[in-house]
Design a protein around this motif. Structure first.
Motif, PDB file in Angstrom:
ATOM      1  N   ALA A 414       0.835  -1.204   0.000  1.00 20.34           N
ATOM      2  CA  ALA A 414       0.000   0.000   0.000  1.00 20.34           C
ATOM      3  C   ALA A 414       0.871   1.254   0.000  1.00 20.34           C
ATOM      4  O   ALA A 414       0.534   2.264  -0.640  1.00 20.34           O
ATOM      5  CB  ALA A 414      -0.923  -0.013   1.219  1.00 20.34           C
ATOM      6  N   TYR A 435      -3.447   8.044   0.117  1.00 22.62           N
ATOM      7  CA  TYR A 435      -3.459   6.992   1.136  1.00 22.62           C
ATOM      8  C   TYR A 435      -4.066   5.745   0.517  1.00 22.62           C
ATOM      9  O   TYR A 435      -5.190   5.768   0.009  1.00 22.62           O
ATOM     10  CB  TYR A 435      -4.264   7.436   2.357  1.00 22.62           C
ATOM     11  CG  TYR A 435      -4.327   6.401   3.463  1.00 22.62           C
ATOM     12  CD1 TYR A 435      -3.279   6.263   4.361  1.00 22.62           C
ATOM     13  CD2 TYR A 435      -5.438   5.570   3.605  1.00 22.62           C
ATOM     14  CE1 TYR A 435      -3.328   5.310   5.371  1.00 22.62           C
ATOM     15  CE2 TYR A 435      -5.502   4.625   4.614  1.00 22.62           C
ATOM     16  CZ  TYR A 435      -4.436   4.497   5.498  1.00 22.62           C
ATOM     17  OH  TYR A 435      -4.481   3.563   6.506  1.00 22.62           O
ATOM     18  N   THR A 437      -5.136   1.687   0.935  1.00 23.78           N
ATOM     19  CA  THR A 437      -5.508   0.694   1.933  1.00 23.78           C
ATOM     20  C   THR A 437      -6.279  -0.425   1.260  1.00 23.78           C
ATOM     21  O   THR A 437      -6.871  -0.236   0.182  1.00 23.78           O
ATOM     22  CB  THR A 437      -6.365   1.321   3.052  1.00 23.78           C
ATOM     23  OG1 THR A 437      -6.678   0.340   4.038  1.00 23.78           O
ATOM     24  CG2 THR A 437      -7.655   1.890   2.488  1.00 23.78           C
TER      25      THR A 437
END
Length: 615
Positions: A414, A435, A437
Motif C-alpha cells: 500500500a 493513502y 488501503t
C-alpha cells in the motif's frame, strides 16, 4: 634515525589545532622555542596553521555532508543525489481541469448540418479572465464531427422557430493543463558523444516535443539505455484497417524502437538539462512486437535469459545509447507554468485563441452564416482546476528520494501505491495527499466491481486548501499507475475526507512578560505545526506534542488547556464533514475516523486562538 612523534588526528577546529600545536612545540622543542605569549611570532605561525586547519576541516566536513541526501544542503547536490537514487524532483506542477467547448451549427432538414463543424487543434490556448498570465492548453484535438464513448459529442437544440429547430449546439469536453508553450533552438555541428544543452527558465514543467531540421522526432526516455517507447497513432484505415471501424478507440498504442532519444534532468529550480546519445545513424528505427525470438537479441556474446533482468519498457538490450544530433538544428518546445496559483476557480477559463480553430470543410462559402458559426465557439470550466503545486522543498526532495529508493518503481505494498501516486508527472497534475488501503467489503457500492486497493487522494485549490481532485486528474493517475501495478491488482481511486478543525489554547505566563507578546509566537508555532504540507491522511493529532511545543515558548509558565474543535459547514467555507473530536480523543490523542481522512486547519489566522489566564 627518525624520531617517532605522537600525532593526534582528532583535532577539528581552530582552538583544538592551536592547543595541540602549542603542546607539540613544548613537548618536542622545549629548548628551541618557549615564548608562547599571544603576541609572539611563534604563536602567530601556530595560529595561522590552526586557521588553515580549521578551514580545511570545514570543507572536508562539508564535502562529506553533501554526499548524503539526508544532510545535503546545496540545491545542485540535492538534485544530483535525488536522480542518483531514482527520484525526479519537481520544480512546479501543472494544474488540470476539464473544459467544455461549444459551437453552434445550422439546422438542415431538422438535423444538425455537420458541414459546419469545427476542429480545435491540440495545444489550443485558453486564457483565464481572472489573471491573463495564467493559460491552459488542451491535451487532445477537439473534433465536433465525431462522437465516441471516450469523446462524446452532446447535441442539443439551440434555437427554434415555429416549432422547427433553426440551429443546434454541439458540446465536447476535454482535459487541459496549466501551461505556456515556449520554444528554444539548438544547433549541432560535428557529432559528439553524449552532448548536452540546457534550458533556463522559471517554472519549467517539462519538454513537449523536439523536432530537428529534417523533421525527425526525438523521443524522451527515462534513461539513454531505454530504446523502446510507447507511440500512439490515430485509429484510421491507413494506419490499421483491422481496428479502424472501432470508433471507441481513437488511438492505437504501439511499441517503437527509437534511436533519436534524449533524457532530461533538472540541475536546479530554473535549469533543465537535455542529454543525447553517442551513436550514429547507421541503424534504422524499427517498430517491433515483443516475442520469444527477439527478447534478448542485444545481449553480448549469447542469449542468456536465466540471469537477465528484463524491463517491460526495454526488453531488447543493446550497448548503444541512441544517436547524437549532428549537422542539424533542434527545435525544442517546452512547457512552463503551473504552481498553486494555477488552481483557478470555476467559470474563469473562457477566452480561447482563434488561431487553433478551423472548419473541417474547406469548401464552405465565406458568408455571414459561416462567420457566425466560427464566432460561436465558446469554452468554460464548470469545475475549478486542481493539482497545481509549487516545486519540491528541500525537505520534500529528501523524504521523497528516500522513499523512492526503497520503492524502486515497483508497486506491491500500500505504501508503494501511495508513493507512486505522489510521483505523478507534473504535466498531468499533482496529488497533494494520498493513502492506499485494502478495500473493505462494507465500502463496496452497489454495482461496483471489487478492487484490491482503495486509493484515497486529495488535491489543492488556488489557495492551497485541500479539495477533491478533478476527474481529469483521476484519469491521469489511473493511467499512470497502470504501468507499475502488479498484474492482478485492481485499484479504486476515491476522494479522501477532509475534516476542518480549530485549536483553542490557554496559557499562564510569567509575571514579567506581556501576555500579547507571548501569545503571538505561540500562535505562530501552532500555525507551523498544522501546516498542511506536514500532514498526511489518517495521521492523528498528538495533544502531548502541542503542550510540549507551547511550553518551549519564552514567557510561557504553564500550558493550562488545549482544545481541538471541529469546523464544518460549506456556508462558512469549511468542509461539510462533521466530526466528534471529543469522542475521538483517547489518552491525549485525537484519532482519525475509520474512513481515510485528514485534519486541516483551513484558516490558521482565525481558527487558532489563544488567551492568557491566571493561576
Amino acid at each position: 634515525m627518525a624520531i617517532k612523534r605522537d600525532i593526534k588526528y582528532i583535532n577539528r577546529d581552530f582552538n583544538d589545532f592551536r592547543t595541540r600545536l602549542t603542546e607539540f612545540a613544548k613537548t618536542y622543542f622545549p629548548n628551541t622555542y618557549n615564548d608562547f605569549t599571544p603576541s609572539s611570532p611563534g604563536m602567530m605561525f601556530m595560529e595561522m596553521s590552526s586557521y588553515v586547519g580549521d578551514v580545511l576541516s570545514f570543507y572536508l566536513d562539508n564535502q562529506i555532508q553533501e554526499t548524503f541526501i539526508q544532510y545535503a544542503r546545496q540545491t545542485n547536490n540535492l538534485y544530483e543525489l535525488a536522480y542518483l537514487l531514482g527520484y525526479k524532483p519537481k520544480v512546479t506542477t501543472a494544474a488540470t481541469v476539464q473544459l467544455d467547448f461549444y459551437q453552434q451549427v445550422p439546422a438542415a432538414s431538422g438535423a444538425p448540418d455537420y458541414n459546419y463543424v469545427l476542429q480545435i487543434g491540440e495545444n489550443a490556448v485558453i486564457q483565464s479572465t481572472a489573471d491573463p498570465n495564467i493559460t491552459f492548453i488542451t491535451q487532445d484535438i477537439i473534433d465536433f464531427s465525431t462522437s465516441s464513448s471516450l469523446s462524446p459529442t452532446e447535441t442539443s437544440i439551440y434555437q427554434i422557430s415555429a416549432g422547427v429547430p433553426q440551429s443546434y449546439l454541439l458540446k465536447k469536453s476535454v482535459n487541459a493543463i496549466s501551461a505556456t508553450i515556449n520554444t528554444a533552438t539548438f544547433s549541432f555541428g560535428i557529432p559528439e558523444q553524449f552532448p548536452t544543452v540546457t534550458i533556463s527558465d522559471a517554472n519549467i514543467i517539462g519538454i513537449l516535443d523536439i523536432i530537428d531540421s529534417d523533421g525527425n522526432i526525438w523521443y524522451q526516455v527515462d534513461h539513454l539505455g531505454q530504446d523502446l517507447v510507447y507511440d500512439s497513432v490515430r485509429n484510421t484505415n491507413v494506419n490499421n484497417p483491422n481496428f479502424s471501424t472501432d470508433s471507441n478507440v481513437p488511438f492505437l498504442l504501439q511499441t517503437k524502437q527509437v534511436q533519436r532519444r534524449f533524457a532530461s534532468r533538472f540541475l536546479n529550480e530554473t535549469t533543465l538539462q537535455l542529454q543525447f546519445g553517442a551513436g550514429n545513424t547507421g541503424d534504422n528505427d524499427e517498430e517491433i512486437i515483443p516475442n520469444p525470438n527477439n527478447v534478448g537479441l542485444g545481449l553480448p556474446f549469447e542469449k542468456d535469459k536465466l540471469t537477465t533482468a528484463f524491463s517491460p519498457t526495454n526488453f531488447i538490450f543493446t550497448n548503444t545509447y541512441g544517436i547524437a544530433p549532428s549537422n542539424t538544428t533542434l527545435t525544442v518546445r517546452y512547457l512552463t507554468g503551473g504552481g498553486v496559483a494555477a488552481n483557478v476557480s470555476e467559470g474563469v477559463l473562457t477566452t480561447i485563441s482563434t488561431a487553433d480553430i478551423n472548419f473541417l470543410n474547406s469548401n464552405l462559402p465565406d458568408n455571414a452564416t459561416t462567420q457566425a458559426i466560427f464566432n460561436s465557439v465558446a469554452v468554460n470550466n464548470p469545475a475549478a482546476a486542481s493539482g497545481g503545486q509549487d516545486g519540491d522543498s528541500i525537505e520534500e526532495i529528501r523524504q521523497n528520494t528516500l522513499s523512492s529508493f526503497q520503492n524502486q518503481l515497483r508497486t506491491v505494498t500500500a505504501e508503494d501505491y501511495t508513493l507512486r501516486a505522489l510521483s505523478l508527472p507534473p504535466q498531468y497534475g499533482t496529488v497533494a495527499k494520498a493513502y492506499a488501503t485494502a478495500q473493505k467489503l462494507e465500502n463496496i457500492l452497489p454495482g461496483e466491481t471489487p478492487a484490491t486497493l482503495d486509493l484515497y487522494v486529495l488535491g489543492y485549490d488556488s489557495n492551497k486548501k485541500l479539495t477533491n481532485t478533478s476527474t481529469a486528474l483521476k484519469n491521469n493517475l489511473r493511467t499512470y499507475l497502470s504501468q507499475y501495478r502488479v498484474l492482478n491488482d485492481s485499484i479504486s481511486i476515491k476522494d479522501g475526507y477532509v475534516v476542518n478543525i480549530g485549536v483553542n489554547f490557554e496559557i499562564i505566563t510569567y509575571p514579567d512578560y506581556n501576555g500579547n507578546e507571548v501569545l503571538t509566537p505561540c500562535i505562530t508555532l501552532l500555525q507551523d505545526y498544522f501546516n498542511v504540507d506536514k500532514w498526511q491522511i489518517n495521521e492523528p493529532i498528538l495533544l502531548k506534542d502541542l503542550y510540549i511545543t507551547l511550553d518551549q515558548v519564552e514567557g510561557v509558565q504553564t500550558v493550562k488547556n488545549i482544545e481541538v474543535v471541529n469546523k464544518a459547514g460549506s456556508d462558512l467555507g469549511y468542509s461539510n464533514y462533521s466530526y466528534d473530536v471529543k469522542g475521538a480523543t483517547v489518552n491525549n490523542t485525537v484519532y482519525p475516523s475509520i474512513d481515510p481522512m485528514i485534519f486541516e486547519v483551513k484558516y490558521p489566522n482565525t481558527d487558532i486562538k489563544g488567551r492568557v489566564v491566571s493561576l
